[in-house]
Motif scaffolding. Structure first.
Motif, mmCIF file in Angstrom:
data_model
loop_
_atom_site.group_PDB
_atom_site.id
_atom_site.type_symbol
_atom_site.label_atom_id
_atom_site.label_comp_id
_atom_site.label_asym_id
_atom_site.label_seq_id
_atom_site.Cartn_x
_atom_site.Cartn_y
_atom_site.Cartn_z
ATOM 1 N N ALA A 35 38.410 53.571 31.645
ATOM 2 C CA ALA A 35 37.738 52.375 30.821
ATOM 3 C C ALA A 35 36.922 51.604 31.737
ATOM 4 C CB ALA A 35 38.691 51.539 29.967
ATOM 5 N N ARG A 36 35.997 50.682 30.897
ATOM 6 C CA ARG A 36 35.023 49.816 31.613
ATOM 7 C C ARG A 36 35.312 48.494 31.002
ATOM 8 N NH1 ARG A 36 29.315 52.806 31.726
ATOM 9 N NH2 ARG A 36 29.633 52.012 29.546
ATOM 10 N N GLY A 37 35.529 47.240 31.658
ATOM 11 C CA GLY A 37 35.675 46.274 30.974
ATOM 12 C C GLY A 37 34.459 45.139 30.898
ATOM 13 N N MET A 38 34.290 44.542 29.888
ATOM 14 C CA MET A 38 33.176 43.581 29.837
ATOM 15 C C MET A 38 33.871 41.975 29.280
ATOM 16 S SD MET A 38 29.515 44.091 28.611
ATOM 17 C CE MET A 38 28.673 43.057 27.457
ATOM 18 N N ASN A 39 33.489 41.025 29.996
ATOM 19 C CA ASN A 39 34.273 40.022 29.640
ATOM 20 C C ASN A 39 32.996 39.143 28.508
ATOM 21 O OD1 ASN A 39 36.745 40.003 31.133
ATOM 22 N ND2 ASN A 39 35.231 40.094 32.833
ATOM 23 N N PHE A 40 33.690 38.208 27.789
ATOM 24 C CA PHE A 40 32.775 37.313 27.082
ATOM 25 C C PHE A 40 33.219 35.771 27.374
ATOM 26 C CE2 PHE A 40 32.837 41.548 24.836
ATOM 27 C CZ PHE A 40 31.367 41.439 24.770
ATOM 28 N N PRO A 41 32.326 34.959 27.844
ATOM 29 C CA PRO A 41 30.977 35.115 28.262
ATOM 30 C C PRO A 41 30.931 36.302 29.418
ATOM 31 C CG PRO A 41 31.697 33.015 29.037
ATOM 32 C CD PRO A 41 32.854 33.562 28.397
ATOM 33 N N GLU A 42 29.819 36.922 29.658
ATOM 34 C CA GLU A 42 29.509 38.024 30.572
ATOM 35 C C GLU A 42 29.769 37.475 32.001
ATOM 36 O OE1 GLU A 42 25.911 39.878 29.950
ATOM 37 O OE2 GLU A 42 27.088 40.908 28.241
ATOM 38 N N HIS A 43 30.485 37.884 32.922
ATOM 39 C CA HIS A 43 30.515 37.402 34.300
ATOM 40 C C HIS A 43 29.112 38.028 34.984
ATOM 41 C CE1 HIS A 43 32.484 36.173 38.046
ATOM 42 N NE2 HIS A 43 32.210 37.460 38.499
ATOM 43 N N ILE A 44 28.496 37.108 35.441
ATOM 44 C CA ILE A 44 27.181 37.496 36.206
ATOM 45 C C ILE A 44 27.469 37.592 37.495
ATOM 46 C CG2 ILE A 44 24.752 37.113 36.641
ATOM 47 C CD1 ILE A 44 25.536 37.632 33.851
ATOM 48 N N THR A 45 27.134 38.427 38.300
ATOM 49 C CA THR A 45 27.486 38.878 39.757
ATOM 50 C C THR A 45 26.085 38.521 40.581
ATOM 51 O OG1 THR A 45 27.170 41.045 39.556
ATOM 52 C CG2 THR A 45 29.419 40.296 39.404
ATOM 53 N N PHE A 46 26.094 39.018 41.944
ATOM 54 C CA PHE A 46 24.925 38.870 42.827
ATOM 55 C C PHE A 46 23.859 39.567 42.007
ATOM 56 C CE2 PHE A 46 23.003 40.000 46.994
ATOM 57 C CZ PHE A 46 22.838 38.640 47.409
ATOM 58 N N PHE A 47 22.642 38.875 42.301
ATOM 59 C CA PHE A 47 21.236 39.472 41.703
ATOM 60 C C PHE A 47 21.474 39.448 40.246
ATOM 61 C CE2 PHE A 47 20.968 41.796 45.866
ATOM 62 C CZ PHE A 47 19.840 40.899 46.369
ATOM 63 N N GLY A 48 22.321 38.766 39.508
ATOM 64 C CA GLY A 48 22.189 38.530 38.257
ATOM 65 C C GLY A 48 22.619 39.724 37.206
ATOM 66 N N LEU A 49 23.453 40.458 38.093
ATOM 67 C CA LEU A 49 23.803 41.847 37.384
ATOM 68 C C LEU A 49 25.189 41.518 36.759
ATOM 69 C CD1 LEU A 49 23.684 44.402 40.360
ATOM 70 C CD2 LEU A 49 21.858 44.200 38.370
ATOM 71 N N THR A 50 25.553 42.091 35.444
ATOM 72 C CA THR A 50 26.637 41.922 34.755
ATOM 73 C C THR A 50 27.681 42.535 35.173
ATOM 74 O OG1 THR A 50 25.245 41.506 32.691
ATOM 75 C CG2 THR A 50 27.648 41.998 32.575
ATOM 76 N N TYR A 51 29.085 42.069 35.422
ATOM 77 C CA TYR A 51 29.984 42.819 35.880
ATOM 78 C C TYR A 51 30.854 43.694 34.880
ATOM 79 C CZ TYR A 51 34.773 43.492 37.288
ATOM 80 O OH TYR A 51 36.134 43.959 37.846
ATOM 81 N N LEU A 52 30.747 44.805 35.040
ATOM 82 C CA LEU A 52 31.517 45.877 34.203
ATOM 83 C C LEU A 52 32.666 46.521 35.106
ATOM 84 C CD1 LEU A 52 28.527 47.514 32.412
ATOM 85 C CD2 LEU A 52 30.092 46.106 31.422
ATOM 86 N N GLY A 53 33.716 45.910 35.109
ATOM 87 C CA GLY A 53 34.843 46.309 35.979
ATOM 88 C C GLY A 53 35.540 47.784 35.285
ATOM 89 N N ILE A 54 35.712 48.484 36.265
ATOM 90 C CA ILE A 54 36.421 50.091 36.263
ATOM 91 C C ILE A 54 37.996 49.670 35.825
ATOM 92 C CG2 ILE A 54 36.829 52.246 37.005
ATOM 93 C CD1 ILE A 54 33.828 51.436 36.566
ATOM 94 N N GLU A 55 38.289 50.039 34.698
ATOM 95 C CA GLU A 55 39.742 49.784 34.567
ATOM 96 C C GLU A 55 40.343 50.999 34.033
ATOM 97 O OE1 GLU A 55 39.103 46.881 31.244
ATOM 98 O OE2 GLU A 55 39.044 45.218 32.484
ATOM 99 N N THR A 56 41.815 51.119 33.976
ATOM 100 C CA THR A 56 42.525 51.901 33.500
ATOM 101 C C THR A 56 43.499 51.506 32.385
ATOM 102 O OG1 THR A 56 42.588 53.076 35.504
ATOM 103 C CG2 THR A 56 44.334 53.872 33.746
ATOM 104 N N VAL A 57 43.520 52.499 31.257
ATOM 105 C CA VAL A 57 44.195 51.855 30.216
ATOM 106 C C VAL A 57 45.472 52.763 30.240
ATOM 107 C CG1 VAL A 57 44.588 51.612 27.536
ATOM 108 C CG2 VAL A 57 42.454 50.927 28.748
ATOM 109 N N LEU A 58 46.900 52.018 30.337
ATOM 110 C CA LEU A 58 48.058 53.118 30.162
ATOM 111 C C LEU A 58 48.660 52.855 28.808
ATOM 112 C CD1 LEU A 58 47.818 51.376 33.215
ATOM 113 C CD2 LEU A 58 49.776 53.046 33.792
ATOM 114 N N ALA A 59 49.262 53.819 28.248
ATOM 115 C CA ALA A 59 49.943 53.597 26.888
ATOM 116 C C ALA A 59 51.110 54.494 26.983
ATOM 117 C CB ALA A 59 49.091 54.294 25.909
#
Length: 122
Positions: A35-59
Motif C-alpha cells: 500500500a501507499r499511505g497519504m496523510n491529511f493534512p499532507e506531509h510536505i517534504t524536501f522541495f515541496g514533494l508530498t510524502y506517500l509512504g510505502i506501507e504494508t497491510v497485514l490481515a
C-alpha cells in the motif's frame, strides 16, 4: 469463540518485525498487501514533494484474545502510534461464511504458544 480480524498497517521497513510478533503470539497465517499511505493534512517534504509512504497491510482472522494481544504488542513495540509508522487494530467478525469456526478453534487450541490458552489464561 469470537473471531476478530487483525488489521495492521505498518511502514514497509516494519513489515518483518510485525510478522514476527504475530507469529510469536500464535498467528499461523496472514494476508499481506502492499500500500501507499497519504496523510491529511499532507506531509510536505524536501522541495515541496508530498510524502506517500510505502506501507504494508497485514490481515489475519484470529480468536479475539490473540488478535487483541498482537495488536497491542505491535502498537507498543513497533511504536505504531507515532506519526508515519502505522496502526494495528481489531475488527469484530459477525459472519464467517466459508470458515469452519469449530475447526479454527481446534487449530488454535492445538497450536497455541506454550503456556497460553484461549483468552490468555494460563
Amino acid at each position: 469463540m469470537k473471531a476478530k480480524l487483525l488489521v495492521a498497517v505498518v511502514a514497509d521497513e516494519l513489515e518483518e518485525a510485525a510478522r514476527e510478533i504475530a507469529r510469536e503470539e500464535g498467528a499461523r497465517g496472514m494476508t499481506l498487501l502492499s500500500a501507499r499511505g497519504m496523510n491529511f493534512p499532507e506531509h510536505i517534504t524536501f522541495f515541496g514533494l508530498t510524502y506517500l509512504g510505502i506501507e504494508t497491510v497485514l490481515a489475519a482472522l484470529l480468536d479475539e484474545a490473540t488478535a487483541v494481544r498482537i495488536a497491542e504488542r505491535m502498537n507498543v513495540e513497533l511504536k505504531l502510534l507515532e506519526p508515519f509508522q502505522g496502526l494495528a487494530f481489531c475488527l469484530p467478525v459477525d459472519g464467517t461464511g466459508g470458515i469452519d469456526i469449530d475447526a479454527l478453534h481446534r487449530h488454535i487450541a492445538e497450536h497455541a504458544p506454550a503456556g497460553r490458552l484461549e483468552g490468555g489464561e494460563r
